[in-house]
Design a protein around this motif. Structure first.
Motif, short mmCIF file in Angstrom:
data_model
loop_
_atom_site.label_atom_id
_atom_site.label_comp_id
_atom_site.label_asym_id
_atom_site.label_seq_id
_atom_site.Cartn_x
_atom_site.Cartn_y
_atom_site.Cartn_z
N GLN A 30 0.99 -1.27 0.25
CA GLN A 30 -0.02 -0.07 0.10
C GLN A 30 1.22 1.34 -0.24
O GLN A 30 1.79 1.32 0.73
N ARG A 31 0.71 2.19 -1.13
CA ARG A 31 1.56 3.22 -1.03
C ARG A 31 1.38 4.21 0.17
O ARG A 31 0.38 4.31 0.50
N ALA A 32 2.61 4.31 0.46
CA ALA A 32 2.71 5.33 1.90
C ALA A 32 2.52 6.83 1.58
O ALA A 32 2.13 7.73 2.20
N ASP A 33 2.63 7.34 0.20
CA ASP A 33 2.60 8.60 -0.08
C ASP A 33 1.29 9.09 -0.52
O ASP A 33 1.08 10.19 -1.14
N GLU A 63 12.92 -1.25 -1.09
CA GLU A 63 11.27 -1.16 -0.61
C GLU A 63 10.87 -2.20 0.22
O GLU A 63 9.90 -1.78 0.87
N THR A 118 10.43 -0.60 6.52
CA THR A 118 10.98 0.61 6.96
C THR A 118 12.56 0.59 6.58
O THR A 118 13.46 1.34 7.23
N VAL A 122 10.92 4.36 2.37
CA VAL A 122 9.61 4.05 2.84
C VAL A 122 8.66 4.30 1.58
O VAL A 122 8.08 5.29 1.39
N GLU A 123 8.32 3.15 0.71
CA GLU A 123 7.70 3.35 -0.25
C GLU A 123 6.23 2.75 0.43
O GLU A 123 5.08 3.34 -0.40
N PHE A 124 5.81 1.91 0.94
CA PHE A 124 4.69 1.37 1.58
C PHE A 124 4.47 1.46 2.82
O PHE A 124 5.38 1.31 3.70
N SER A 125 3.28 1.59 3.42
CA SER A 125 2.73 1.71 4.71
C SER A 125 2.42 0.32 5.28
O SER A 125 2.14 0.05 6.42
#
Length: 157
Positions: A30-33, A63, A118, A122-125
């Motif tokens: 899931q995209r963090a941004d 990632e 992490t 940090v691409e994904f949450s």
């Protein structure tokens, strides 16, 4: 930007990673941004001097924290697959009209504990294993044709 200006822009050479659990499911992050939940597979640019497989292994590590020793590289797409960015995104991206990608299929041979979102970039949450159909239902619409082609080529659609 005018349509002519957009058409004159090049495609950014990139790679994508289809990381499978060996049971027909693929890693989706899931995209963090993004404010709205957006799911995708790891991907990123190819650095000077890198092969697509080298770039895919680097992007996977950056990632997800998953290292080369944790995976087996199984296949690479036969062709480069281009896609255009939507017009509303282009002013923010600037120098590319879209991306042309090579996709690399890998199997995770280690336990899930090696996945660390992490680790570096940090691409994904969040992440989870999905079937190809589940991922296709959640991917942003402008990337869906690429994902359909890639998952189909690798027998995961």
């Amino acid at each position: 930007m005018t349509p002519e200006e957009i058409a004159a822009l090049p495609y950014r050479p990139c790679v994508g990673v289809v990381l499978t659990d060996g049971q027909g499911r693929v890693f989706a992050g899931q995209r963090a941004d993004m404010a709205d939940p957006a799911w995708q597979m790891p991907q990123g640019g190819i650095d000077a001097g890198e092969t697509p497989v080298d770039a895919a292994l680097r992007e996977l590590r950056e990632e997800t924290g998953v290292k080369k020793r944790h995976v087996t590289v199984l296949a690479e797409t036969a062709d480069w697959l281009p896609y255009d960015l939507p017009p509303e995104v282009l002013p923010y991206r600037g120098k590319y009209r879209g991306q042309t990608q090579k996709w690399v299929l890998m199997r995770l041979d280690a336990g899930e504990e090696v996945i660390d979102l992490t680790h570096e970039d940090v691409e994904f949450s969040a992440w989870r294993w999905m079937t190809g159909a589940e991922l296709l239902a959640l991917i942003v619409p402008f990337k869906r044709p690429i994902y359909e082609a890639v998952l189909g080529e690798f027998g995961l659609a």
